[in-house]
Write an enzyme that holds these catalytic residues in place. Structure first.
Site: not given
Length: 297
Positions: A44, A158
């Site tokens: 991320s 993510d």
């Protein structure tokens, strides 16, 4: 007396939204002490900062981030208001490409890996080749906020969903030491190395702040007296659940893979969208790194 030679390190940068800007301060502190970063793996925001560092453009990125205020942040959000994600994410990526060329990961000066999650196959995906920004965009697809990336038969979201601190994915050469940076440590376990500053507009009624509050309110009732804030990791059930999950997985990952050094940044210090607090967050990262390195050295 000869100085101890500083080791070469394989650096792992965890997920955490705006809190991941602390990685910039960590990297600067490591470099200032003479450490040689030989590889990076990130999830991320850790993938974004790590990828840009691997491309040699961290100073340019830092300068740009320091110019972000609430209004500029709002401008970067290309809304789609679809059920699979409210923000397309292409405007942010296009802006980043203006300062960082979209290199292939194989062409980077050091090995780099970004972690994403394939929701269709319910598995972790490691990007260590191909387009740098395709890898970063897939890794930062925060559920419900950014739209997922569709690639072949994969639905990429993510990387923090399955591997928020990818210690097991960083490339290592013989003799490299693994340093990991966790920006999701419960604040009852890690006191702040620097004090959070109170800004004059913390409670302002700007369009951006009000939109975020309305979007992440647990219910749509108009008489809700206390609105959760995205600027706290415990504001809103979705963010609270996400933080709890990431904290638990990160802790288990550290116990399993045992990095040589763990640099810890308290999760409650800043919220996941407080990018406009970049100077403070970077300083928090630098202070946390200095604290950990003083003990290590």
């Amino acid at each position: 007396m000869m100085k101890r030679r500083k080791p070469k390190i394989a650096l792992v940068l965890g997920s955490g939204g705006a809190r991941g800007l602390a990685h910039i301060g960590v990297i600067e502190e490591l470099l200032s002490r003479g450490y040689d970063i030989t590889s990076v793996a990130g999830t991320s925001m850790g993938a974004l900062v790590g990828g840009i560092y691997a491309a040699g453009k961290l100073p340019d990125f830092k300068k740009w981030v320091l110019g972000i205020d609430k209004f500029r942040m709002f401008q970067l959000l290309d809304f789609s208001f679809r059920l699979d994600g409210m923000v397309k994410g292409q405007r942010i990526i296009s802006t980043l490409k203006e300062m960082v060329p979209d290199l292939s990961i194989e062409a980077l000066p050091i090995p780099f890996a970004a972690i994403s999650t394939d929701m269709a196959a319910e598995r972790e995906v490691v990007f260590d080749r191909g387009s740098l920004f395709d890898a970063i965009r897939a890794s930062i697809s925060l559920p419900a906020f950014f739209r997922p990336v569709h690639k072949s038969d994969m639905v990429l979201m993510d990387g923090g969903i399955l591997n928020p601190l990818p210690i097991n994915r960083v490339s290592r050469r013989r003799g490299d030491k693994v340093f990991a940076v966790d920006v999701n440590v419960p604040d009852d376990e890690k006191p702040l190395p620097v004090r959070r500053k109170v800004q004059a507009d913390d409670d302002d009624d700007s369009t951006f702040v009000e939109w975020l509050k309305r979007t992440f309110r647990p219910d749509n009732s108009a008489d809700t007296k206390e609105e959760p804030s995205l600027y706290s990791p415990y504001g809103g059930s979705l963010l609270q659940a996400s933080d709890m999950m990431i904290e638990r997985i990160s802790r288990l990952t550290v116990e399993l893979y045992k990095p040589r050094l763990l640099i810890e940044v308290p999760a409650a210090a800043y919220g996941i969208l407080e990018f406009y607090r970049a100077p403070e967050i970077m300083e928090l990262g630098r202070a946390a790194a200095a604290q950990a390195l003083d003990r290590y050295e």
